[in-house]
Design a protein around this motif. Structure first.
Motif, short mmCIF file in Angstrom:
data_model
loop_
_atom_site.label_atom_id
_atom_site.label_comp_id
_atom_site.label_asym_id
_atom_site.label_seq_id
_atom_site.Cartn_x
_atom_site.Cartn_y
_atom_site.Cartn_z
N GLN A 61 0.83 -1.20 0.00
CA GLN A 61 0.00 0.00 0.00
C GLN A 61 0.87 1.26 0.00
O GLN A 61 0.61 2.21 -0.75
N ALA A 62 1.90 1.26 0.85
CA ALA A 62 2.75 2.44 0.97
C ALA A 62 3.48 2.73 -0.34
O ALA A 62 3.55 3.89 -0.78
N SER A 63 4.01 1.70 -0.96
CA SER A 63 4.75 1.92 -2.21
C SER A 63 3.82 2.40 -3.31
O SER A 63 4.17 3.29 -4.11
N ASP A 64 2.61 1.85 -3.38
CA ASP A 64 1.66 2.26 -4.41
C ASP A 64 1.26 3.72 -4.23
O ASP A 64 1.15 4.47 -5.20
N ALA A 65 1.04 4.13 -2.97
CA ALA A 65 0.69 5.52 -2.70
C ALA A 65 1.84 6.45 -3.06
O ALA A 65 1.64 7.51 -3.69
N VAL A 66 3.06 6.07 -2.68
CA VAL A 66 4.23 6.89 -2.98
C VAL A 66 4.41 7.04 -4.49
O VAL A 66 4.73 8.12 -5.00
N LEU A 67 4.16 5.97 -5.23
CA LEU A 67 4.28 6.04 -6.69
C LEU A 67 3.25 6.99 -7.28
O LEU A 67 3.47 7.56 -8.36
N GLU A 68 2.14 7.18 -6.57
CA GLU A 68 1.14 8.11 -7.10
C GLU A 68 1.49 9.56 -6.78
O GLU A 68 1.41 10.42 -7.65
N PHE A 69 1.88 9.88 -5.54
CA PHE A 69 2.12 11.29 -5.26
C PHE A 69 3.57 11.72 -5.50
O PHE A 69 3.86 12.92 -5.51
N GLN A 70 4.46 10.77 -5.72
CA GLN A 70 5.80 11.00 -6.27
C GLN A 70 6.61 12.08 -5.52
O GLN A 70 6.98 13.10 -6.12
N PRO A 71 6.91 11.86 -4.25
CA PRO A 71 7.84 12.77 -3.59
C PRO A 71 9.24 12.63 -4.19
O PRO A 71 9.58 11.57 -4.73
#
Length: 249
Positions: free
Chosen positions: A197-207
């Protein structure tokens, strides 16, 4: 012996309060921001001579040798975020606290509080602070973290936007974040997110940079190496920084 050491320090004119944090440096438009992992979800930030601690936890041992705070920011009521025993060993006179109302309601000591709710913004010493939602899904009576009780935060230092997730699941408000330079993202089951879940979210908001933190759950430590692989296999421009958050392990 301690008395002799202290007398020697006074003789030399050394200011013990002038200690600085150590760790990664993030350049901003007005000096470097220093980031120091401390323990679990606890970190220190230093910018323009100001020391900020997020969710102080771990007692006197965790803060041994660290400078006194100018500001303390707390995300939630749970003991690894609002930890009265740790606050009791820190210097808090003259320290500004940023907390959600639920934390303020539990405090038995009178601190200098800035109470923030989801959506609030406030500025202090050139630092912009925005309080964001952090909660579990589904957001119902079974949630360990209900929407509106705690805060995630975006702190802006000299144009650099730093996201602190707090205890959150893979919520739409996190996925909708924009222009995040550094993100601290939790991943511990069953309390927050899986690494998937965390990796998928990070890939979406792209810090630009992401630090996995707060990754000790009921089954031990999450596999943050695998988290890094999952992110960088799909976007190698996101810098995943693995740091020491659990020195006792």
């Amino acid at each position: 012996m301690k008395t002799l050491i202290f007398a020697f320090v006074l003789l030399l004119g050394i200011d013990l309060s002038a200690q600085s944090l150590t760790g990664d440096k993030i350049p901003t438009d007005n000096g470097d921001l220093t980031i120091q992992p401390i323990l679990h979800g606890t970190l220190g930030l230093e910018w323009n001579g100001k020391i900020i601690y997020i969710d102080p936890y771990g007692g006197e041992e965790a803060f041994a040798g660290l400078p006194d705070a100018d500001m303390i920011i707390i995300t939630d009521i749970h003991g690894d975020h609002h930890n009265p025993k740790t606050l009791a060993v820190l210097k808090t006179d003259g320290v500004k606290f940023v907390v959600p109302q639920a934390v303020a309601d539990q405090m038995e000591v009178e601190y200098d509080l800035q109470i923030m709710a989801n959506g609030d913004t406030w500025s202090w010493e050139g630092i912009s602070i925005e309080a964001l939602p952090m909660y579990n899904l589904p957001d119902d009576e079974t949630s360990r973290h209900s929407k509106g009780r705690g805060n995630g935060y975006i702190l802006t230092f000299g144009g650099k936007r730093i996201y602190i997730s707090g205890d959150t699941e893979d919520i739409p408000e996190m996925r909708a974040l924009e222009n995040i330079d550094v993100a601290f993202v939790c991943m511990n089951l069953p309390y927050t997110m899986s690494i998937d879940q965390a990796s998928d979210a990070v890939l979406e908001f792209q810090p630009a940079v992401v630090y996995p933190f707060h990754f000790r759950g009921t089954e031990g430590l999450a596999d943050v190496d695998q988290f890094k692989t999952m992110v960088n296999s799909k976007n190698d421009k996101i810098e995943v920084r693995l740091r020491e958050w659990y020195p006792e392990k």
